[in-house]
Write an enzyme that holds these catalytic residues in place. Sequence first.
Site, PDB file in Angstrom:
ATOM      1  N   GLY A  33       0.743  -1.146   0.088  1.00  0.00           N
ATOM      2  CA  GLY A  33       0.069   0.145   0.064  1.00  0.00           C
ATOM      3  C   GLY A  33       0.992   1.324   0.107  1.00  0.00           C
ATOM      4  CG  PHE A  35      -1.585   3.475   3.073  1.00  0.00           C
ATOM      5  CD1 PHE A  35      -1.872   2.361   3.995  1.00  0.00           C
ATOM      6  CD2 PHE A  35      -2.291   3.486   1.966  1.00  0.00           C
ATOM      7  CE1 PHE A  35      -2.632   1.518   3.695  1.00  0.00           C
ATOM      8  CE2 PHE A  35      -3.028   2.352   1.462  1.00  0.00           C
ATOM      9  CZ  PHE A  35      -3.274   1.228   2.574  1.00  0.00           C
ATOM     10  CE1 TYR A  36      -0.715  -1.308   3.674  1.00  0.00           C
ATOM     11  CE2 TYR A  36       0.944  -3.087   2.987  1.00  0.00           C
ATOM     12  CZ  TYR A  36      -0.508  -2.690   3.065  1.00  0.00           C
ATOM     13  OH  TYR A  36      -1.367  -3.454   2.915  1.00  0.00           O
ATOM     14  N   GLY A  37       4.043   2.561   5.841  1.00  0.00           N
ATOM     15  CA  GLY A  37       5.380   3.321   6.265  1.00  0.00           C
ATOM     16  C   GLY A  37       5.452   4.403   5.465  1.00  0.00           C
ATOM     17  CE  LYS A  62      -3.543  -3.110   1.031  1.00  0.00           C
ATOM     18  NZ  LYS A  62      -2.779  -4.268   0.532  1.00  0.00           N
TER      19      LYS A  62
END
Length: 158
Positions: A33, A35-37, A62
């Site tokens: 995603g 937005f992961y990290g 995502k």
Amino acid sequence: MSMSGMYGPADRKESIATIHAALDAGITLLDTGDFYGMGHNEMLIGEAIKDIPRDRFLVSVKFGAMRDPGGNWGSYDARPAAMKNFLAYTLQRLGLDHVDIYRPARLDPAVPIEDTIGAIAEMVQAGYVRHIGLSELGPETIRRAASVVTGRLRPPYD
């Protein structure tokens, strides 16, 4: 997510070695995603795959989950202009010219799913995305999303 500090400290070398081991074992789907990290996970995957032949893996991303500077979860943004912006950054971080599956992380209650999917369909036509994905949606929303592309979307590949 765990390779990007979402559940505590992560080791970069170990994470890259894990991705390589997965690919060597025949795993072909790398799921992330943006937005992961806060983008870290895409940069990590980009580093891990930079010398791997592109036909050995698929990348699923995502998008749309919003975070604040402290890393806390906020809202979702699946507006077409925002999606195209997110995709541009994703491609840069991954070092790729396309992603195989692109999907909103959640339904954005402020944006009709038809608008979001229509914008992703434009990115399919432009060659930046191969397939449209959906995540955590009910059957009626999936039908509405499918109605946007059924009979209209003609991928530039077979």
